[in-house]
Design an enzyme around this catalytic site. Structure first.
Site, PDB file in Angstrom:
ATOM      1  N   GLY A   1     -11.356  13.473 -12.665  1.00  0.00           N
ATOM      2  CA  GLY A   1     -10.234  12.691 -13.168  1.00  0.00           C
ATOM      3  C   GLY A   1     -10.692  11.477 -13.944  1.00  0.00           C
ATOM      4  O   GLY A   1     -10.092  11.111 -14.962  1.00  0.00           O
ATOM      5  N   THR A   2     -11.753  10.834 -13.478  1.00  0.00           N
ATOM      6  CA  THR A   2     -12.295   9.673 -14.198  1.00  0.00           C
ATOM      7  C   THR A   2     -12.780  10.077 -15.580  1.00  0.00           C
ATOM      8  O   THR A   2     -12.547   9.372 -16.568  1.00  0.00           O
ATOM      9  CB  THR A   2     -13.437   9.033 -13.388  1.00  0.00           C
ATOM     10  OG1 THR A   2     -12.910   8.503 -12.171  1.00  0.00           O
ATOM     11  CG2 THR A   2     -14.097   7.913 -14.175  1.00  0.00           C
TER      12      THR A   2
ATOM     13  N   CYS B   1     -11.408  -8.392   2.826  1.00  0.00           N
ATOM     14  CA  CYS B   1     -12.279  -8.650   3.972  1.00  0.00           C
ATOM     15  C   CYS B   1     -12.956  -7.377   4.430  1.00  0.00           C
ATOM     16  O   CYS B   1     -13.010  -7.076   5.622  1.00  0.00           O
ATOM     17  CB  CYS B   1     -11.491  -9.250   5.121  1.00  0.00           C
ATOM     18  SG  CYS B   1     -10.207 -10.386   4.662  1.00  0.00           S
TER      19      CYS B   1
ATOM     20  N   SER C   1      -6.365  14.473 -11.373  1.00  0.00           N
ATOM     21  CA  SER C   1      -7.583  14.814 -10.647  1.00  0.00           C
ATOM     22  C   SER C   1      -7.243  15.750  -9.498  1.00  0.00           C
ATOM     23  O   SER C   1      -6.390  15.440  -8.658  1.00  0.00           O
ATOM     24  CB  SER C   1      -8.243  13.539 -10.111  1.00  0.00           C
ATOM     25  OG  SER C   1      -9.489  13.820  -9.517  1.00  0.00           O
ATOM     26  N   ALA C   2      -7.936  16.881  -9.411  1.00  0.00           N
ATOM     27  CA  ALA C   2      -7.565  17.934  -8.474  1.00  0.00           C
ATOM     28  C   ALA C   2      -7.720  17.540  -7.015  1.00  0.00           C
ATOM     29  O   ALA C   2      -6.953  17.980  -6.161  1.00  0.00           O
ATOM     30  CB  ALA C   2      -8.393  19.190  -8.755  1.00  0.00           C
ATOM     31  N   HIS C   3      -8.696  16.709  -6.694  1.00  0.00           N
ATOM     32  CA  HIS C   3      -8.918  16.406  -5.274  1.00  0.00           C
ATOM     33  C   HIS C   3      -7.817  15.518  -4.702  1.00  0.00           C
ATOM     34  O   HIS C   3      -7.746  15.317  -3.493  1.00  0.00           O
ATOM     35  CB  HIS C   3     -10.289  15.773  -5.056  1.00  0.00           C
ATOM     36  CG  HIS C   3     -10.419  14.354  -5.517  1.00  0.00           C
ATOM     37  ND1 HIS C   3     -10.649  14.010  -6.830  1.00  0.00           N
ATOM     38  CD2 HIS C   3     -10.354  13.197  -4.832  1.00  0.00           C
ATOM     39  CE1 HIS C   3     -10.726  12.702  -6.928  1.00  0.00           C
ATOM     40  NE2 HIS C   3     -10.544  12.172  -5.736  1.00  0.00           N
TER      41      HIS C   3
ATOM     42  N   GLN D   1      -2.025  10.325  -8.817  1.00  0.00           N
ATOM     43  CA  GLN D   1      -1.392  10.219  -7.506  1.00  0.00           C
ATOM     44  C   GLN D   1      -0.089  11.005  -7.393  1.00  0.00           C
ATOM     45  O   GLN D   1       0.325  11.346  -6.295  1.00  0.00           O
ATOM     46  CB  GLN D   1      -1.118   8.742  -7.176  1.00  0.00           C
ATOM     47  CG  GLN D   1      -2.350   7.936  -6.851  1.00  0.00           C
ATOM     48  CD  GLN D   1      -3.046   8.415  -5.581  1.00  0.00           C
ATOM     49  OE1 GLN D   1      -2.424   8.962  -4.677  1.00  0.00           O
ATOM     50  NE2 GLN D   1      -4.353   8.220  -5.520  1.00  0.00           N
TER      51      GLN D   1
END
Length: 459
Positions: free
Chosen positions: A69-70, A320, A194-196, A177
């Protein structure tokens, strides 16, 4: 052990597993070859492309598969900008885009382009008017996610697309998403996914470019994937990705309704069960499976570790945590509390019993972390000064806010407490604390060491 981080990566869908295993036997050959093994592979690739295009809502010849996807985002942004370089070098993005989009924007700036970042409201949503103000005659491309990856807020893509179309600017939508839940509405020009994220295998991205959109790939190309994603495709993974996308979309309506009910339960009960919690993101226009909340006076790293020990895998945008030194750019842009941040994203099949178990465990875990940090009810004290300054230099999130909470009762109503801190997180969390506790954030001032944050007591 319940896995509640599907926004990062969804478990492999059973259909994806079946398709992957089957295509390992049938889809190993080069689909560009004319002999029978190549023809079989080409049939699998064409069928996968048609299935994915149907889910996206585009023509099969408008869609290509990428290694991630990136990779799809970077290819899409670079290609669309290059295709319109005669128009200008101005790029518009939202302040809460996925890091892949923001990294592409940074690279564009480093190469001499300009970038406008559209602000969001406290729920994490952009406005069409915000994009309209950011567009100008030199704008080559606008980018907008379909839904936010950290807080689940669904963006007004259709309205922004209308604004961009009126200005003659193509809109790239990062649909990573949301694509598993349904097609992206509106007149987008370029889309990535993105497939995952929907239960397909990792290492498969989608890039769709509408016909008529000027697009110039910026990497060495070959004859594969329309010259937009060179190299031999991982055909078994591509087949599994397309098969799982079709499967999750067939289940999406019923599963979305079921998970939305569970997420609504979390949103309501977390606010009741855990003191000093802020549930963030739009309560209505949101993904059905995702909820994010932040807990005051909590060390995010410890909170995630304790939840993991209790059997629950969740994520965080908290500053944090050991993986980041600054607050999540999404939470910062929204102006909401960062410390003790928890993102729960439920995978398909999550049961009410699993959610109830999480809600039973959470209050004790938060209380335990707070006790470890020495957080308790502030002692009843008479005001000792109209103005107090606290030296919190060297203290890290959430300690500066804890020190502020302890000190606010020692000044009268109308008095001020100034916290001197060198932790950048304080710039976000102290104003957020004021909003939650009903005090006034006066402002900040630089000091030789750190920054002074001043708060006026109102209650």
């Amino acid at each position: 052990m319940p896995y509640f981080d599907t926004a990062s990566a969804a478990p492999l869908h059973p259909v994806a597993r079946q398709a992957l295993q089957a295509s390992l036997d049938e889809g190993w050959a080069d689909p560009a070859r004319l002999y029978r093994e190549g023809r079989r592979a080409r049939l699998l690739l064409d069928a996968a492309r048609e299935a994915a295009a149907e889910a996206v809502g585009c023509r099969p010849d408008e869609l290509v598969f990428t290694p991630s996807g990136t990779h799809a985002v970077h290819t899409g942004v670079a290609g669309a900008l290059a295709g319109r370089r005669r128009v200008g070098a101005h790029l518009v993005v939202s302040a809460v885009e996925h890091s892949s989009v923001l990294h592409a924007a940074e690279a564009h700036e480093a190469a001499g382009g300009t970038v406008a970042r559209v602000a969001v409201d406290r729920a994490g949503a952009v406005s069409a008017s915000g994009y309209a103000s950011a567009l100008d005659a030199s704008t080559a491309l606008a980018c907008l996610q379909s839904a936010n990856h950290e807080v689940g807020t669904v963006q007004p893509v259709a309205e922004v697309a209308e604004v961009c179309a009126a200005a003659g600017v193509p809109l790239l939508v990062d649909a990573a998403q949301s694509l598993g839940w349904g097609p992206v509405e509106g007149g987008w020009s370029v889309l990535t996914a993105s497939a995952h994220k929907w239960g397909g295998p990792a290492g498969v991205g989608l890039l769709a470019v509408r016909k008529g959109v000027r697009f110039s790939p910026q990497f060495p190309s070959d004859e594969r994937e329309s010259g937009r994603s060179p190299g031999f495709v991982n055909l078994p993974a591509v087949v599994a990705a397309a098969a799982s996308l079709r499967a999750v979309r067939a289940e999406a309506e019923a599963e979305a309704a079921r998970l939305r009910t569970l997420v609504d339960r979390i949103r309501r009960r977390v606010a009741r069960l855990v003191p000093d919690v802020e549930v963030v993101g739009d309560p209505q226009r949101r993904l059905p499976h995702l909820v994010t909340f932040s807990c005051l006076y909590v060390d995010g790293e410890t909170l995630l570790h304790e939840l993991d020990r209790a059997g629950y895998s969740v994520s965080s945008g908290s500053s944090c945590t050991s993986s980041t030194l600054t607050p999540s750019h999404v939470l910062r842009a929204m102006g909401v509390l960062s410390e003790g941040n928890v993102r729960v994203s439920l995978p398909p099949g999550t049961t009410a019993q699993e959610v109830n178990g999480f809600l039973e465990v959470l209050p004790g875990v938060v209380a335990g972390v707070r006790a470890t940090l020495g957080v308790g009810a502030p002692p009843a004290e008479a005001p000792v000064s109209d103005a107090l300054e606290i030296d919190a230099l060297g203290l890290r999130c959430p300690q500066p806010v804890i020190e502020l909470a302890r000190a606010i009762g020692t000044v009268p109503v109308g008095g001020t407490v100034t916290v001197l801190s060198d932790d950048e997180v304080a710039r976000l969390d102290i104003p957020a604390w004021c909003t939650m506790r009903g005090h006034t954030y006066v402002g900040e001032a630089p000091r030789p060491a750190g920054v002074a944050y001043t708060v006026r007591r109102r209650v």
